[in-house]
Write a protein that holds these residues in place. Structure first.
Motif, PDB file in Angstrom:
ATOM      1  N   ALA A  21      45.082  73.530 -47.586  1.00  0.00           N
ATOM      2  CA  ALA A  21      45.934  74.204 -46.601  1.00  0.00           C
ATOM      3  C   ALA A  21      45.086  74.849 -45.505  1.00  0.00           C
ATOM      4  CB  ALA A  21      46.805  75.244 -47.287  1.00  0.00           C
ATOM      5  N   THR A  22      43.951  75.402 -45.877  1.00  0.00           N
ATOM      6  CA  THR A  22      43.045  76.012 -44.905  1.00  0.00           C
ATOM      7  C   THR A  22      42.443  74.950 -43.994  1.00  0.00           C
ATOM      8  OG1 THR A  22      42.542  77.783 -46.454  1.00  0.00           O
ATOM      9  CG2 THR A  22      40.979  77.437 -44.675  1.00  0.00           C
ATOM     10  N   VAL A  23      42.030  73.840 -44.579  1.00  0.00           N
ATOM     11  CA  VAL A  23      41.459  72.747 -43.794  1.00  0.00           C
ATOM     12  C   VAL A  23      42.491  72.207 -42.799  1.00  0.00           C
ATOM     13  CG1 VAL A  23      40.625  70.352 -43.968  1.00  0.00           C
ATOM     14  CG2 VAL A  23      39.717  72.102 -45.495  1.00  0.00           C
ATOM     15  N   PRO A  27      42.344  73.445 -37.699  1.00  0.00           N
ATOM     16  CA  PRO A  27      42.454  72.664 -36.466  1.00  0.00           C
ATOM     17  C   PRO A  27      43.741  72.961 -35.689  1.00  0.00           C
ATOM     18  CG  PRO A  27      41.927  71.220 -38.313  1.00  0.00           C
ATOM     19  CD  PRO A  27      42.239  72.579 -38.865  1.00  0.00           C
ATOM     20  N   ALA A  28      44.819  73.270 -36.400  1.00  0.00           N
ATOM     21  CA  ALA A  28      46.071  73.600 -35.724  1.00  0.00           C
ATOM     22  C   ALA A  28      45.902  74.862 -34.881  1.00  0.00           C
ATOM     23  CB  ALA A  28      47.188  73.785 -36.742  1.00  0.00           C
ATOM     24  N   CYS A  29      45.185  75.841 -35.405  1.00  0.00           N
ATOM     25  CA  CYS A  29      44.914  77.072 -34.639  1.00  0.00           C
ATOM     26  C   CYS A  29      44.015  76.767 -33.444  1.00  0.00           C
ATOM     27  CB  CYS A  29      44.244  78.116 -35.520  1.00  0.00           C
ATOM     28  SG  CYS A  29      45.329  78.795 -36.767  1.00  0.00           S
ATOM     29  N   ARG A  30      43.013  75.943 -33.671  1.00  0.00           N
ATOM     30  CA  ARG A  30      42.092  75.579 -32.585  1.00  0.00           C
ATOM     31  C   ARG A  30      42.850  74.888 -31.449  1.00  0.00           C
ATOM     32  NH1 ARG A  30      38.903  72.101 -35.139  1.00  0.00           N
ATOM     33  NH2 ARG A  30      37.961  73.787 -36.305  1.00  0.00           N
ATOM     34  N   LYS A  36      43.121  83.246 -35.408  1.00  0.00           N
ATOM     35  CA  LYS A  36      43.613  83.746 -36.693  1.00  0.00           C
ATOM     36  C   LYS A  36      42.456  83.918 -37.654  1.00  0.00           C
ATOM     37  CE  LYS A  36      48.211  81.691 -37.296  1.00  0.00           C
ATOM     38  NZ  LYS A  36      48.974  80.750 -38.132  1.00  0.00           N
ATOM     39  N   ALA A  37      42.599  84.856 -38.543  1.00  0.00           N
ATOM     40  CA  ALA A  37      41.708  84.948 -39.700  1.00  0.00           C
ATOM     41  C   ALA A  37      42.445  84.223 -40.824  1.00  0.00           C
ATOM     42  CB  ALA A  37      41.448  86.390 -40.082  1.00  0.00           C
ATOM     43  N   ILE A  38      41.845  83.174 -41.335  1.00  0.00           N
ATOM     44  CA  ILE A  38      42.472  82.387 -42.396  1.00  0.00           C
ATOM     45  C   ILE A  38      41.774  82.745 -43.709  1.00  0.00           C
ATOM     46  CG2 ILE A  38      43.029  80.087 -43.231  1.00  0.00           C
ATOM     47  CD1 ILE A  38      42.725  79.131 -40.300  1.00  0.00           C
ATOM     48  N   VAL A  39      42.517  83.293 -44.624  1.00  0.00           N
ATOM     49  CA  VAL A  39      41.969  83.760 -45.897  1.00  0.00           C
ATOM     50  C   VAL A  39      42.610  82.964 -47.023  1.00  0.00           C
ATOM     51  CG1 VAL A  39      41.719  85.772 -47.406  1.00  0.00           C
ATOM     52  CG2 VAL A  39      41.723  86.072 -44.923  1.00  0.00           C
ATOM     53  N   PHE A  40      41.796  82.560 -47.991  1.00  0.00           N
ATOM     54  CA  PHE A  40      42.344  81.882 -49.162  1.00  0.00           C
ATOM     55  C   PHE A  40      41.585  82.318 -50.403  1.00  0.00           C
ATOM     56  CE2 PHE A  40      38.969  79.152 -47.709  1.00  0.00           C
ATOM     57  CZ  PHE A  40      38.406  78.626 -48.853  1.00  0.00           C
ATOM     58  N   SER A  41      42.195  82.119 -51.531  1.00  0.00           N
ATOM     59  CA  SER A  41      41.599  82.497 -52.808  1.00  0.00           C
ATOM     60  C   SER A  41      40.901  81.284 -53.407  1.00  0.00           C
ATOM     61  CB  SER A  41      42.690  83.000 -53.751  1.00  0.00           C
ATOM     62  OG  SER A  41      42.131  83.346 -54.995  1.00  0.00           O
TER      63      SER A  41
END
Length: 63
Positions: A21-23, A27-30, A36-41
């Protein structure tokens, strides 16, 4: 594979969904120009044979 190669971490299967999901989101944000700060566990997977992963990434394992 991209994450494991770039970060040298083999994620646990449950964490792979968050990594994907992060990957997909980065690119969508770019493209939208949105910062955005994208945080994942993330949790690692200790049950894999790390030698096999090293050999795989070095091209020493047959398909």
């Amino acid at each position: 594979m991209r994450f494991a190669r770039s970060e040298d971490i083999v994620p646990a299967p449950e964490s792979c969904h968050a990594v994907r999901a992060t990957v997909d989101e980065a690119p969508a944000c770019r493209e939208s120009g949105e910062a955005k700060a994208i945080v994942f566990s993330l949790s690692g997977h200790a049950h894999f044979d790390m030698r096999a992963y090293t050999d795989h990434f070095a091209g020493r394992l047959a398909d």
